[in-house]
Structure formats: C-alpha cells, structure tokens
Design an enzyme around this catalytic site. Structure first.
Site, PDB file in Angstrom:
ATOM      1  N   GLY A  14      -1.818  35.944 -41.566  1.00  9.34           N
ATOM      2  CA  GLY A  14      -2.553  35.360 -40.431  1.00  9.34           C
ATOM      3  C   GLY A  14      -2.883  33.925 -40.788  1.00  9.34           C
ATOM      4  N   GLY A  16      -4.464  31.706 -38.536  1.00  7.35           N
ATOM      5  CA  GLY A  16      -5.355  31.166 -37.505  1.00  7.35           C
ATOM      6  C   GLY A  16      -6.556  30.508 -38.173  1.00  7.35           C
ATOM      7  N   GLY A  17      -7.699  30.572 -37.485  1.00  5.13           N
ATOM      8  CA  GLY A  17      -8.897  29.905 -37.998  1.00  5.13           C
ATOM      9  C   GLY A  17      -9.245  30.335 -39.419  1.00  5.13           C
ATOM     10  N   LYS A 125     -14.616  43.887 -38.973  1.00  5.09           N
ATOM     11  CA  LYS A 125     -15.996  43.862 -38.490  1.00  5.09           C
ATOM     12  C   LYS A 125     -16.457  45.155 -37.828  1.00  5.09           C
ATOM     13  CE  LYS A 125     -15.793  39.839 -36.230  1.00  5.09           C
ATOM     14  NZ  LYS A 125     -16.191  38.534 -35.704  1.00  5.09           N
ATOM     15  N   THR A 192     -11.462  35.986 -33.386  1.00  2.00           N
ATOM     16  CA  THR A 192     -12.889  36.191 -33.649  1.00  2.00           C
ATOM     17  C   THR A 192     -13.667  36.221 -32.338  1.00  2.00           C
ATOM     18  OG1 THR A 192     -12.642  35.044 -35.747  1.00  2.00           O
ATOM     19  CG2 THR A 192     -14.877  35.229 -34.899  1.00  2.00           C
ATOM     20  N   GLU A 195     -12.800  39.224 -30.133  1.00  2.00           N
ATOM     21  CA  GLU A 195     -13.433  40.450 -30.661  1.00  2.00           C
ATOM     22  C   GLU A 195     -14.941  40.434 -30.418  1.00  2.00           C
ATOM     23  OE1 GLU A 195     -12.058  41.254 -34.729  1.00  2.00           O
ATOM     24  OE2 GLU A 195     -10.069  40.581 -34.126  1.00  2.00           O
ATOM     25  N   HIS A 199     -17.851  43.005 -27.750  1.00  2.00           N
ATOM     26  CA  HIS A 199     -19.165  43.597 -28.033  1.00  2.00           C
ATOM     27  C   HIS A 199     -20.169  43.377 -26.897  1.00  2.00           C
ATOM     28  CE1 HIS A 199     -18.802  44.721 -32.319  1.00  2.00           C
ATOM     29  NE2 HIS A 199     -18.031  43.675 -32.439  1.00  2.00           N
TER      30      HIS A 199
HETATM   31  P1  NAD Z   1      -6.897  33.715 -35.007  1.00  2.00           P
HETATM   32  O1  NAD Z   1      -6.636  34.247 -33.648  1.00  2.00           O
HETATM   33  O2  NAD Z   1      -7.373  32.307 -35.146  1.00  2.00           O
HETATM   34  O3  NAD Z   1      -5.575  33.849 -35.910  1.00  2.00           O
HETATM   35  C1  NAD Z   1      -4.852  35.026 -36.035  1.00  2.00           C
HETATM   36  C2  NAD Z   1      -3.544  34.740 -36.807  1.00  2.00           C
HETATM   37  O4  NAD Z   1      -2.823  35.982 -36.988  1.00  2.00           O
HETATM   38  C3  NAD Z   1      -2.575  33.779 -36.102  1.00  2.00           C
HETATM   39  O5  NAD Z   1      -1.985  32.932 -37.069  1.00  2.00           O
HETATM   40  C4  NAD Z   1      -1.509  34.721 -35.536  1.00  2.00           C
HETATM   41  O6  NAD Z   1      -0.233  34.096 -35.403  1.00  2.00           O
HETATM   42  C5  NAD Z   1      -1.461  35.774 -36.626  1.00  2.00           C
HETATM   43  N1  NAD Z   1      -0.883  37.049 -36.195  1.00  2.00           N
HETATM   44  C6  NAD Z   1      -1.189  37.768 -35.086  1.00  2.00           C
HETATM   45  N2  NAD Z   1      -0.419  38.880 -35.034  1.00  2.00           N
HETATM   46  C7  NAD Z   1       0.381  38.844 -36.135  1.00  2.00           C
HETATM   47  C8  NAD Z   1       1.425  39.692 -36.635  1.00  2.00           C
HETATM   48  N3  NAD Z   1       1.767  40.831 -36.015  1.00  2.00           N
HETATM   49  N4  NAD Z   1       2.054  39.330 -37.790  1.00  2.00           N
HETATM   50  C9  NAD Z   1       1.710  38.201 -38.437  1.00  2.00           C
HETATM   51  N5  NAD Z   1       0.741  37.363 -38.023  1.00  2.00           N
HETATM   52  C10 NAD Z   1       0.093  37.687 -36.870  1.00  2.00           C
HETATM   53  O7  NAD Z   1      -7.908  34.752 -35.728  1.00  2.00           O
HETATM   54  P2  NAD Z   1      -9.258  34.394 -36.523  1.00  2.00           P
HETATM   55  O8  NAD Z   1     -10.270  33.902 -35.568  1.00  2.00           O
HETATM   56  O9  NAD Z   1      -8.881  33.593 -37.719  1.00  2.00           O
HETATM   57  O10 NAD Z   1      -9.757  35.878 -36.974  1.00  2.00           O
HETATM   58  C11 NAD Z   1      -9.061  36.710 -37.871  1.00  2.00           C
HETATM   59  C12 NAD Z   1      -9.859  37.975 -38.133  1.00  2.00           C
HETATM   60  O11 NAD Z   1     -11.023  37.697 -38.927  1.00  2.00           O
HETATM   61  C13 NAD Z   1     -10.408  38.637 -36.869  1.00  2.00           C
HETATM   62  O12 NAD Z   1     -10.081  40.016 -36.877  1.00  2.00           O
HETATM   63  C14 NAD Z   1     -11.903  38.445 -36.951  1.00  2.00           C
HETATM   64  O13 NAD Z   1     -12.660  39.479 -36.394  1.00  2.00           O
HETATM   65  C15 NAD Z   1     -12.133  38.415 -38.449  1.00  2.00           C
HETATM   66  N6  NAD Z   1     -13.423  37.760 -38.788  1.00  2.00           N
HETATM   67  C16 NAD Z   1     -14.285  38.402 -39.639  1.00  2.00           C
HETATM   68  C17 NAD Z   1     -15.512  37.830 -39.981  1.00  2.00           C
HETATM   69  C18 NAD Z   1     -16.464  38.539 -40.919  1.00  2.00           C
HETATM   70  O14 NAD Z   1     -17.495  37.997 -41.291  1.00  2.00           O
HETATM   71  N7  NAD Z   1     -16.183  39.750 -41.358  1.00  2.00           N
HETATM   72  C19 NAD Z   1     -15.864  36.581 -39.449  1.00  2.00           C
HETATM   73  C20 NAD Z   1     -14.956  35.933 -38.616  1.00  2.00           C
HETATM   74  C21 NAD Z   1     -13.742  36.533 -38.293  1.00  2.00           C
END
Ligand code: NAD
Length: 332
Positions: A14, A16-17, A125, A192, A195, A199
């Site tokens: 992944g 992304g962010g 989460k 993020t 998701e 909620h």
């Molecule tokens: P995002 O949408 O910015 O990025 C997701 C990435 O995954 C992208 O690069 C996308 O191309 C890639 N992706 C999607 N499907 C894919 C696949 N099948 N194969 C390969 N790559 C794939 O997501 P984000 O905002 O960075 O969030 C990522 C996760 O982190 C989320 O599930 C979010 O809930 C979690 N998160 C957890 C916390 C915590 O404190 N526990 C805090 C923030 C985010």
C-alpha cells in the site's frame, strides 16, 4: 540493547497516505531498509534497497510504484508478485485499505499459505477485522509467521499505553480513548477517511465501501470537513480484553477528524481509570504531543512492533500477538 544487523528487509504493501509516510519513516533507519512496495497497479522491488525518493516522487505524481525505472513492474496482482518474491523480505507492513473487513485477514492468509516466513504488522482499526486476525493464529503459528495486530496509533500506541497504565491498579474500571486528527485534504488518506465515515450514524462498512469519491466529498462538505466519531467499533476493546486488562465494554473510543487542516482539532488522549490495592480510585492520562501527526503516531509504532516481532521470532514465538501483548522496540 537489541540491534538489528544486517538491517531487516521491509516491504510496505500500500503506497497511499500511510504507506508513503512509512517509507519516509524508514528512510533514515539503519536497522531496517525498504526492499519492496506495492500499490493497486504494480510493485517495485530491490533486495539491496529501494531509493525512497524515486518511489515517493512517483506517488506524488499519482504514478504507480510499478513504473519505477529498473525496479518496478505494472502487474494485475501486485500482492501476488510480492509474495512470489517474499524470500527476500523479512518484515511486511500492511498499509492497505481494509474494505471490506476481510481484505487484510484474507491477504495475510494468502501470504501464510503462499510460504512467506517473517514478521507482519498491520494498523487495523475495526474490532471485527481484528477478531478475524486472531482466528488466523493457528495457521500463522504453523506457517512460522510472527504477526502483531493493531500496531498503529489506536489501536497500537494508545492501547499499549493503556496496558502500561493498568499496572498501577488492582481493578481497571474504564479506558477512554479520544483522538484528534488533522489532515489538509482527505485525498491523502482516502482509505482512512472512508473507513472513518463507516463509523458515522447511518453508515456501515459496506455503505462506505460503495460510496464514490464524489459522494465522500459531498458528505465531508455537509460536515464542513469535520468528522465527529463517538462510540466507535474500535479494536482497542478486543485487544485489551484479550490481553487481560479490562472487559471490552469498558473501553470507549471516539475522536474528531478535521479533513481540511493539518492542525489537530483536539489533543489525543488515553485515560485509564482504576482502583489501587489501597482502594483509591484514580486516572492515568497519556496525551500525545499536539505537533505529532497521525502518520508519525501510526508508522513509528508499526516499525517498533516489527522490530519486537523479529526479536520474538528469534525466540521461536509465532502466531498472532497484539499491540497490548508486546512492548514495541525503538528502531535506530
Ligand atoms: P490510502 O487509500 O491512502 O492508500 C491505500 C493504498 O493501498 C494505495 O496505494 C492503493 O493503491 C493500495 N492498494 C489498494 N488495494 C490494493 C491491492 N489489492 N493491492 C495492492 N495495493 C493496493 O490508505 P491510507 O489512508 O494510507 O490507509 C491505509 C490503512 O491504514 C487503512 O486501512 C486505515 O484504516 C489504516 N489506518 C490505521 C490507523 C491506526 O491508528 N490504526 C490510522 C490511520 C489509518
């Protein structure tokens, strides 16, 4: 002091962010190096270490990491491509969206059945998603994978803090987590925010998953960019219950997410109330510095737990552990 030498070879799934922030966090580390990264369109891999700047430049241009010169490939199944090459990987951070709830658990199962041997960490989460991960414990033991679930900020850093705080008390009465997140635009953290919307009252995982980007934007517009979250289905509850700290119904999680400003709308706190052996009721409070971003508070612990997982592997410990079972280890 535990020192990793040679450095752990890390894959970030992944980009992304959180994935991009994870790469930034890793770049100056001596004990870990980025060897693989995947997004939904491709992957890049170099067992000697990827050049983080090249990968981040591509992400900034919204190009796939699979277009990285010499090391990238555009493929239909980037996770499968990483799995095929996973002998050159020691630790995996799953920075993937988790919509539906089963996506990350199914990906982990695939890696276990596909022969990956190493450490895996996630920043999951939802309670239901983390429960699915716990069910994979027998499989991961058998596959010799050491997995740490809920290793982000909440669950993660704050859940670990709750476990630590609990030690002063004979009985724990409540754990209250309240977080403030500020990001300058939702597009930097699409999964993020999507998701989090799941909620809100009137929404669920399925509904949020099906919303178009325009619908998400309209929902944020209606709320002036602010998401106020109460009584979330957040896995800090099941993680603390399984760690033996407190029953899950005593754990509450909520917070405010501002999608239009990087400034935190409110400080992030973990408040644990308990009664000591002398019968005194009191509250320990753990407050995150307001200047620390969500990304810093997720990705720091993620790699701290990955290092701890690697150490546990050296002791022969496999299976699914949580952020409240293990103390993260600081990565140099
Ligand atoms: P995002 O949408 O910015 O990025 C997701 C990435 O995954 C992208 O690069 C996308 O191309 C890639 N992706 C999607 N499907 C894919 C696949 N099948 N194969 C390969 N790559 C794939 O997501 P984000 O905002 O960075 O969030 C990522 C996760 O982190 C989320 O599930 C979010 O809930 C979690 N998160 C957890 C916390 C915590 O404190 N526990 C805090 C923030 C985010």
């Amino acid at each position: 002091m535990i020192r990793l030498s040679p450095p752990l070879r890390v894959a970030v799934l992944g980009a992304g962010g959180l994935g991009q922030a994870a790469m930034r966090v890793l770049a100056p580390k001596e004990e870990m190096k980025l060897v693989a990264v995947a997004d939904s369109r491709g992957f890049a891999m170099d067992p000697e270490g990827l050049d983080t700047e090249t990968i981040l430049d591509l992400c900034a241009k919204r190009a796939s990491v699979g277009t990285a010169p010499g090391v990238g490939q555009l493929v239909d199944d980037p996770l499968g491509a990483i799995l095929e090459r996973s002998e050159a990987i020691d630790g995996i951070f799953l920075a993937l969206p988790n919509l539906p709830n089963e996506f990350i658990p199914q990906t982990v199962e695939r890696f276990a059945r596909g022969g990956f041997r190493g450490v895996m960490v996630d920043a999951l989460k939802r309670t239901a998603a983390v429960e699915l991960m716990f069910e994979l414990d027998p499989l991961l033991r058998q596959a010799q994978i050491t997995y740490i679930v809920g290793a982000g900020a909440t669950p993660g850093l704050l859940t670990a803090a709750a476990n630590l705080a609990a030690q002063s008390y004979q009985t724990v009465e409540s754990v209250e987590i309240y977080f403030g997140v500020g990001i300058s635009n939702w597009e930097a953290y699409r999964a993020t925010i999507r998701e989090d919307i799941a909620h809100l009252p009137g929404f669920d995982v399925e509904k949020a998953r099906k919303m178009t980007d325009e619908e998400i934007e309209a929902e944020l517009e209606r709320r002036n960019g602010i998401l106020e979250l109460v009584n979330m289905e957040h896995a800090d509850d099941v993680i603390l219950e399984r760690a033996g700290v407190v029953d899950r119904d005593r754990v509450t999680v909520g917070g405010i997410v501002d999608t239009r400003s990087p400034k935190k709308p409110v400080s992030t706190t973990m408040r644990l109330t308990g009664v000591t052996f002398e019968g005194k009721r009191s509250t320990h409070t753990f407050t995150l510095g307001d200047e620390t971003s969500m990304a810093a508070n997720v990705c720091g612990p993620v790699f701290g737990y990955m290092k701890a997982g690697w150490w546990l592997r050296s002791l022969g410990a496999y299976g699914v552990l949580s952020s409240a079972n293990v103390m993260p280890q600081f990565v140099r």
